[in-house]
Design an enzyme around this catalytic site. Structure first.
Site, PDB file in Angstrom:
ATOM      1  CG  HIS A  99      -1.822   1.190   1.299  1.00 47.12           C
ATOM      2  ND1 HIS A  99      -2.857   1.640   0.664  1.00 47.12           N
ATOM      3  CD2 HIS A  99      -1.565   2.385   2.064  1.00 47.12           C
ATOM      4  CE1 HIS A  99      -3.530   2.694   1.010  1.00 47.12           C
ATOM      5  NE2 HIS A  99      -2.013   3.166   1.388  1.00 47.12           N
ATOM      6  CD  GLU A 100       1.992   3.386   3.585  1.00 53.18           C
ATOM      7  OE1 GLU A 100       2.435   4.392   3.159  1.00 53.18           O
ATOM      8  OE2 GLU A 100       0.912   3.262   4.588  1.00 53.18           O
ATOM      9  CG  HIS A 103       0.674   6.337  -0.294  1.00 52.64           C
ATOM     10  ND1 HIS A 103      -0.733   6.959  -1.356  1.00 52.64           N
ATOM     11  CD2 HIS A 103       0.384   5.778   0.798  1.00 52.64           C
ATOM     12  CE1 HIS A 103      -2.260   6.687  -0.676  1.00 52.64           C
ATOM     13  NE2 HIS A 103      -1.428   5.896   0.082  1.00 52.64           N
TER      14      HIS A 103
END
Length: 228
Positions: A99-100, A103
């Site tokens: 998920h990170e 980004h």
């Protein structure tokens, strides 16, 4: 009595909704942090693999203290993972790491909502710090102008919360695609891994709803003040 009932419902939503979302993500994280991912890769290894697969060799990965303190820093191009997720080989660790990295991919591709969120950070921070001061002052002094100014500042903070929703959901979508395409998880792990990201997303939804309700309350106060 009807007015009191409405206030209690409003207060309950503001209090219970964020707590419910937080408890849900904690339960999901606790459960899936005990289940090992099939690739037996740590969160740091997952992050590095996905970054490299997308040509983001310049993005660093660092361990950071705290529980679920994971984040991506666009200024230093760094994915920071909490200790458990940095070293962990669990479904939760791989999901959050991916998920990170999602980004970081958004940043590299100049994803519109991410760019817009970065652009309004100074205004949103100012709004968060000043809005309640102005609103309280307006209510005490019975000044519609002060109250309206506070509402405008609060609107900037609420806008930030709303823009955060597509940013986070898009990062989660990218994460799941990357976890599958890079072979970090198998198809039978997809559903369980996604539960971690869905639970985390609820915290952003709860924050946005809470912020909107707060803004609506003060807008109604302003309308009522002008009608008297």
């Amino acid at each position: 009595m009807a007015g009191m009932g409405g206030f209690l419902i409003y207060f309950a939503i503001l209090l219970i909704l964020p707590l419910w979302a937080q408890s849900k993500v904690k339960r999901a994280y606790k459960k899936h942090s005990k289940i090992q991912n099939s690739s037996m890769m740590t969160g740091a290894q997952v992050a590095r693999k996905i970054l490299d697969e997308n040509g983001l060799f310049d993005v660093k990965i660092e361990e950071v203290r705290g529980v679920m303190s994971d984040h991506y820093d666009p200024r230093s191009k760094t994915v920071r993972l909490s200790t458990d997720n940095y070293h962990g080989q669990s479904q939760a660790a791989s999901a959050i790491a991916a998920h990170e990295v999602g980004h970081a991919i958004q940043d590299a591709e100049e994803y519109a909502f991410l760019r817009f969120r970065h652009a309004i950070v100074p205004v949103a921070n100012l709004g968060s710090n000043l809005s309640y001061i102005l609103i309280i002052a307006g209510a005490i002094m019975y000044s519609a102008n002060l109250l309206l100014t506070g509402i405008v500042f609060m609107s900037a903070a609420v806008l930030f919360q709303l823009v955060t929703l597509p940013v986070e959901y898009n990062a989660s979508s990218r994460a799941m695609d990357q976890l599958v395409s890079t072979g970090v998880i198998r198809n039978n792990e997809y559903r369980e891994t996604k539960k971690v990201l869905n639970a985390a997303a609820l915290t952003y939804v709860a924050a946005a709803i809470t912020a909107l309700l707060e803004l609506l309350r003060f807008v109604l106060l302003f309308v009522g003040m002008n009608e008297e």
